[in-house]
Enzyme design. Sequence first.
Site: not given
Length: 331
Positions: A231, A91-94, A89, A228
């Site tokens: 988590g 923002g890694k993928s973002y 949550g 990516d």
Amino acid sequence: MDNGKLSAVRVAVREAPFRSFLGRQEPSIVQFSPQAGNSLVVDQNDYHFDHAFRSSVSQEQLYDALIQPLVDKLFCGFQCTAMAYGQTGTGKSYSMGMVTDKEPTKEEHLGVLPRCLRDILDRVAAQQENTAELTRITASFIEIYNEKAFDLLSTSPMDPMVTSRCQSRTCMPLASQQDLQRLLQLGTSNRHVRRTNMNAKSSRSHAIVTIHVWQEDGKELARMNIVDLAGSEGVRRTGHEGVARQEGVNINLGLLSINKVVMALAAGHAVIPYRDSILTTVLQESLTSQSYLTFLACISPHGCDLTETISTLRFAKSAKRLRLNPQQMNM
Ligand code: ADP
Ligand code: MG
């Protein structure tokens, strides 16, 4: 901008925006130094990195500062890897642009991957105006889940790859952003997604998109890995026992193994511990003394996430001590 002195290992931190369901009342636990763009304070500890990005940083600013210099290195024949890690949550993928939306992503939200491809394709087009040389771009998409690698573009994406053949993976040609979207959609539809009580969509796997640059003679010039990571939150915050607990252990194993590999390379050891984790096995050809490695540590501004934020920053601090010196090698 890039005068050839780019550090081979760089570490940056990005603060995520507040998650709306947690409210906006509390101040962020992350304080940025007003003068320097690379320092921050969390829980009375100072941290210094190559870049410290506030939550207000744009995708374009992050790309320009952090990733664009790698594209120069790529075209000089160096292996490049950019890796986002941190709690779910944040923002890694973002940041990495590993998202597939039904609606086309707005320009301002485009992450590293599409921007990187755009730069690479622009360079190839410019090159082709001046020389007759034909450079080809392809990409592969691999997922690592519970210490097994899956070739998401292969005809059998659910079968684990044979470890000794991790270097031969299915590649699709990339000549446009549409090709990239097709690749991401195909790969994402094949990804294993495990629910945890942290986040219903929490992905417990690492995703690696590798852009390969091929010369006309069929030799690979270099590759850019956009990673990516799953988590990094500790197992105590996930709701499952058994397999999920094992996954939690494996997630940290990958990152620690990268540290160990880079330390062994820097020390000039004869044996490099690539086989310690599947992540380093998959990235083996990109983790050499000829490589550039960029870590993006994604952190939360919320007080309730302090423990995770500190552990993310601790890893970032240890990565900051890593050294590689590709310039000294004979290319
Ligand atoms: P992670 O991959 O670390 O679990 P995501 O990239 O999925 O996290 O981000 C979680 C949510 O927050 C997503 O809806 C994403 O679009 C949003 N988000 C993350 N960082 C930003 C940002 N800097 N600006 C706008 N939205 C963001
Ligand atoms: Mg994600």
